[in-house]
Enzyme design. Structure first.
Site, PDB file in Angstrom:
ATOM      1  N   VAL A  52      -8.937 -20.406  -6.696  1.00 61.53           N
ATOM      2  CA  VAL A  52      -9.827 -19.994  -5.602  1.00 61.53           C
ATOM      3  C   VAL A  52     -11.198 -19.620  -6.181  1.00 61.53           C
ATOM      4  CG1 VAL A  52     -10.188 -18.367  -3.709  1.00 61.53           C
ATOM      5  CG2 VAL A  52      -7.926 -19.304  -4.115  1.00 61.53           C
ATOM      6  N   CYS A  60      -3.468  -8.509 -13.198  1.00 65.21           N
ATOM      7  CA  CYS A  60      -4.215  -9.554 -13.916  1.00 65.21           C
ATOM      8  C   CYS A  60      -4.177  -9.309 -15.417  1.00 65.21           C
ATOM      9  CB  CYS A  60      -5.645  -9.614 -13.411  1.00 65.21           C
ATOM     10  SG  CYS A  60      -6.467  -8.039 -13.458  1.00 65.21           S
ATOM     11  N   LYS A  68     -13.741  -8.625   2.320  1.00 62.21           N
ATOM     12  CA  LYS A  68     -12.652  -9.460   2.864  1.00 62.21           C
ATOM     13  C   LYS A  68     -11.431  -9.177   1.993  1.00 62.21           C
ATOM     14  CE  LYS A  68     -10.269 -12.760   2.758  1.00 62.21           C
ATOM     15  NZ  LYS A  68      -8.780 -12.678   2.726  1.00 62.21           N
ATOM     16  N   GLU A  88     -13.565 -12.281 -11.324  1.00 62.13           N
ATOM     17  CA  GLU A  88     -12.504 -11.585 -12.072  1.00 62.13           C
ATOM     18  C   GLU A  88     -11.229 -12.347 -11.782  1.00 62.13           C
ATOM     19  OE1 GLU A  88     -12.920  -9.083 -14.016  1.00 62.13           O
ATOM     20  OE2 GLU A  88     -14.663  -7.939 -13.348  1.00 62.13           O
ATOM     21  N   GLU A  99      -0.097 -18.081 -15.600  1.00 65.75           N
ATOM     22  CA  GLU A  99       0.134 -16.738 -15.117  1.00 65.75           C
ATOM     23  C   GLU A  99       1.350 -16.744 -14.180  1.00 65.75           C
ATOM     24  OE1 GLU A  99      -3.121 -15.331 -12.773  1.00 65.75           O
ATOM     25  OE2 GLU A  99      -3.078 -13.442 -13.846  1.00 65.75           O
TER      26      GLU A  99
HETATM   27  P1  NAD Z   1      -6.001 -15.592  -4.367  1.00 68.45           P
HETATM   28  O1  NAD Z   1      -7.045 -16.230  -5.203  1.00 68.45           O
HETATM   29  O2  NAD Z   1      -5.072 -16.444  -3.623  1.00 68.45           O
HETATM   30  O3  NAD Z   1      -6.680 -14.652  -3.253  1.00 68.45           O
HETATM   31  C1  NAD Z   1      -7.649 -13.706  -3.578  1.00 68.45           C
HETATM   32  C2  NAD Z   1      -8.529 -13.489  -2.380  1.00 68.45           C
HETATM   33  O4  NAD Z   1      -9.231 -14.701  -2.112  1.00 68.45           O
HETATM   34  C3  NAD Z   1      -7.768 -13.145  -1.096  1.00 68.45           C
HETATM   35  O5  NAD Z   1      -8.509 -12.186  -0.363  1.00 68.45           O
HETATM   36  C4  NAD Z   1      -7.725 -14.472  -0.359  1.00 68.45           C
HETATM   37  O6  NAD Z   1      -7.633 -14.334   1.024  1.00 68.45           O
HETATM   38  C5  NAD Z   1      -9.072 -15.052  -0.751  1.00 68.45           C
HETATM   39  N1  NAD Z   1      -9.150 -16.510  -0.637  1.00 68.45           N
HETATM   40  C6  NAD Z   1      -8.147 -17.418  -0.732  1.00 68.45           C
HETATM   41  N2  NAD Z   1      -8.632 -18.663  -0.534  1.00 68.45           N
HETATM   42  C7  NAD Z   1      -9.957 -18.541  -0.319  1.00 68.45           C
HETATM   43  C8  NAD Z   1     -11.013 -19.468  -0.064  1.00 68.45           C
HETATM   44  N3  NAD Z   1     -10.794 -20.781   0.030  1.00 68.45           N
HETATM   45  N4  NAD Z   1     -12.263 -18.992   0.096  1.00 68.45           N
HETATM   46  C9  NAD Z   1     -12.504 -17.675   0.009  1.00 68.45           C
HETATM   47  N5  NAD Z   1     -11.564 -16.736  -0.218  1.00 68.45           N
HETATM   48  C10 NAD Z   1     -10.294 -17.173  -0.387  1.00 68.45           C
HETATM   49  O7  NAD Z   1      -5.286 -14.581  -5.329  1.00 68.45           O
HETATM   50  P2  NAD Z   1      -4.159 -13.554  -4.950  1.00 68.45           P
HETATM   51  O8  NAD Z   1      -2.898 -14.299  -4.794  1.00 68.45           O
HETATM   52  O9  NAD Z   1      -4.597 -12.733  -3.804  1.00 68.45           O
HETATM   53  O10 NAD Z   1      -4.139 -12.622  -6.273  1.00 68.45           O
HETATM   54  C11 NAD Z   1      -3.526 -13.002  -7.430  1.00 68.45           C
HETATM   55  C12 NAD Z   1      -4.520 -13.571  -8.428  1.00 68.45           C
HETATM   56  O11 NAD Z   1      -5.630 -12.700  -8.611  1.00 68.45           O
HETATM   57  C13 NAD Z   1      -3.904 -13.693  -9.806  1.00 68.45           C
HETATM   58  O12 NAD Z   1      -4.298 -14.914 -10.382  1.00 68.45           O
HETATM   59  C14 NAD Z   1      -4.509 -12.513 -10.581  1.00 68.45           C
HETATM   60  O13 NAD Z   1      -4.524 -12.632 -11.942  1.00 68.45           O
HETATM   61  C15 NAD Z   1      -5.855 -12.446  -9.990  1.00 68.45           C
HETATM   62  N6  NAD Z   1      -6.410 -11.088 -10.189  1.00 68.45           N
HETATM   63  C16 NAD Z   1      -7.398 -10.906 -11.118  1.00 68.45           C
HETATM   64  C17 NAD Z   1      -7.916  -9.643 -11.361  1.00 68.45           C
HETATM   65  C18 NAD Z   1      -8.999  -9.424 -12.387  1.00 68.45           C
HETATM   66  O14 NAD Z   1      -9.619  -8.390 -12.379  1.00 68.45           O
HETATM   67  N7  NAD Z   1      -9.265 -10.355 -13.285  1.00 68.45           N
HETATM   68  C19 NAD Z   1      -7.459  -8.561 -10.621  1.00 68.45           C
HETATM   69  C20 NAD Z   1      -6.461  -8.770  -9.669  1.00 68.45           C
HETATM   70  C21 NAD Z   1      -5.943 -10.064  -9.454  1.00 68.45           C
END
Ligand code: NAD
Length: 495
Positions: free
Chosen positions: A246, A298, A189, A264, A397
């Site tokens: 999330v 991240c 997804k 992650e 962040e």
């Molecule tokens: P997000 O948590 O909003 O979304 C991530 C994914 O989760 C998306 O595919 C989204 O559609 C899905 N999602 C959202 N709500 C959900 C729910 N209720 N149930 C299931 N899935 C759901 O994050 P983002 O805005 O897409 O990305 C930014 C964040 O991700 C930042 O906090 C960043 O640090 C983190 N990040 C971490 C890493 C790592 O390896 N640690 C890598 C990349 C991004």
């Protein structure tokens, strides 16, 4: 069975308008919702495509396809053959690197060289994990007389992968690559903000011979199809990369059915610069670590901790370098591209206006070029100084190109500041003192510590993950394979 009218309409539309479909069981499939989500180019804020707004029924179709593939095909393929397939996909990705990079460039607003680097990293992940498939094994264990005991590393079965928008190709590579190598089949997804490259990679996998159902991509909103993935009883393990909030939701939902999760999450990573550091080497890396992907990384080195005696001269040099940075449309391939979407731009603006209210001083800012359309989501890289350790700019962040500098008195103070957030993803340490390198690396709470470097070369081979609110479990490297398997102990009594 009769096709519902909205499907007929969408079928016509698919042939006449650009629209991306889900990829399930090696076929392009419309969502049963009959709904789509517009795809926006962050460089100009304009809609240029559409993706499926999938629902729980679509997710269920993907899980069924994956389960059939696992039971009937995938688990009967030898590890060596899995490796050959993955290597073929790696080569195919390399052949299509320009096409994939272009998709990612438009979808995420990545400058050309960043998008190309991400396509190369994706190919490298599949190359690395191709070679790992037939090297994963259990142990034999000493036990009672008359017994032989062994452990088998078995795949979970169907793994679910929830992917964010900041590095779709790279995160697909490390997460799906590891899961497939360990013998799982995958339901992916991607983020609603960036999925085009991943739909294409799934198609390429089919072209090189991946069986139907091994890699399935279902697009849509997190609270709809993402939530359905986390809840689905047919998903045996979840790999989630995204925000801490999330991540909490996913854990809660998965806990109900005791489904294992790898998280992650984000970071607020410190770059600790001691007075004896080689600044000529450090400065370009310190800048890149916060401006790469417009700070939407991240592992971004977003907190700059500098020993007092070099604080002013280092800020002066960094300030000059920040002022030279140019920001503009992805296709112009400048130092920095746009942020992913308007709400992300607003989020960064809110942090900056909080800084102003708190009287936090700005040292320097890069420049948005005149060619950047007003409708794009641009933010100039910004260097702030003397940020109070408990201010939200130093705690949360931002996910934008904002570097927060503060000074420290001595080694103990540096470690105290480095550990003073809820996160624990990465730390950079810059010093020539060998003993100090080890002392600091031991005391900093982070999943990985880079000394006199900051993750050069992508680090496909290096296990990656966090502690505290940065998550748990490891992806990348060989270590990831352990998380994508479950250990079975087999004890045989033979007398
Ligand atoms: P997000 O948590 O909003 O979304 C991530 C994914 O989760 C998306 O595919 C989204 O559609 C899905 N999602 C959202 N709500 C959900 C729910 N209720 N149930 C299931 N899935 C759901 O994050 P983002 O805005 O897409 O990305 C930014 C964040 O991700 C930042 O906090 C960043 O640090 C983190 N990040 C971490 C890493 C790592 O390896 N640690 C890598 C990349 C991004």
């Amino acid at each position: 069975m009769e096709t519902p009218p909205e499907r007929l309409f969408l079928g016509f539309w698919a042939q006449n308008m650009p629209m991306q479909l889900n990829y399930i069981a090696n076929a392009c499939v419309l969502s049963s919702s009959g709904k789509t989500i517009p795809v926006i180019d962050p460089s100009d804020g304009q809609v240029f495509d559409e993706i499926q707004r999938s629902n729980a029924a679509d997710l269920d179709t993907a899980v069924t396809a994956a389960r059939d593939c696992f039971e009937l095909v995938w688990q009967h393929i030898t590890a060596a053959e899995r490796g050959r397939l993955m290597l073929r996909l790696s080569n195919k990705i390399t052949e299509h690197a320009d096409e994939l990079a272009l998709l990612e460039q438009r979808d995420c607003g990545k400058p050309v060289k960043q998008a190309r680097a991400d396509a190369a990293a994706l190919a490298r992940y599949f190359e690395f994990y191709a070679g790992a498939c037939d090297k994963l094994h259990g142990d034999t264990l000493p036990y009672l007389n008359g017994y032989s005991v062994m452990t088998w590393r078995e795949p979970h079965g169907v793994t679910g992968h929830i992917i964010p928008w900041n590095y779709p190709m790279q995160i697909f590579g490390r997460s799906v690559g590891g899961a497939l190598a360990a013998g799982n089949v995958c339901v992916v997804k991607p983020s609603e903000d960036a999925c085009l490259s991943l739909i294409r990679v799934a198609q390429l996998a089919a072209e090189v011979g991946f069986p139907a159902g091994a890699i399935n991509v279902v697009t849509g909103y997190g609270h709809e199809v993402g939530d359905a993935l986390a809840r689905h009883a047919g998903i045996d393990h979840i790999s989630f990369t995204g925000s801490p909030s999330v991540g909490t939701l996913i854990q809660q939902v998965a806990a109900v059915r005791h489904c294992p999760v790898t998280l992650e999450l984000g970071g607020k990573s410190p770059q600790i610069v001691f007075a004896d550091a080689n600044l000529d080497e450090a400065i370009p890396t310190l800048i890149n670590a916060i401006v790469q992907n417009a700070g939407q990384t991240c592992s971004a080195g977003s907190r700059l901790l500098v020993e007092q005696s070099i604080y002013e001269p280092l800020l002066e040099r960094l300030g000059a370098a920040f002022e030279a940075l140019r920001i503009g449309p992805a296709a112009m391939d400048l130092d920095v591209g746009p942020l992913i979407r308007q709400s992300q731009q607003q989020r960064v603006w809110d942090f900056l206006s909080d800084a102003q209210v708190a009287g936090i001083a700005m040292v320097a800012q890069g420049q948005i070029v005149d060619e950047a359309p007003d409708t794009g989501f641009y933010q100039a890289p910004t260097l702030l100084r003397d940020v109070p350790v408990m201010h939200r700019l130093a705690q949360e962040e931002v996910f934008g190109p904002i570097l927060c500098a503060m000074s420290f008195k001595n080694e103990a103070h540096a470690i105290e500041l480095a550990n003073a957030t809820a996160f624990g993803l990465v730390a950079g340490v810059w010093t020539q003192d060998g003993a100090r390198q080890f002392r600091v690396a031991k005391k900093v709470r982070a999943g990985q510590v880079f000394i006199n470097n900051y993750g050069a070369g992508g680090g496909v081979e290096l296990p990656f993950g966090g502690v505290k609110s940065s998550g748990y479990g490891r992806e990348k490297g060989f270590e990831a394979l352990l998380g994508f398997t479950t250990l079975k102990t087999v004890a045989v009594k033979h007398g």
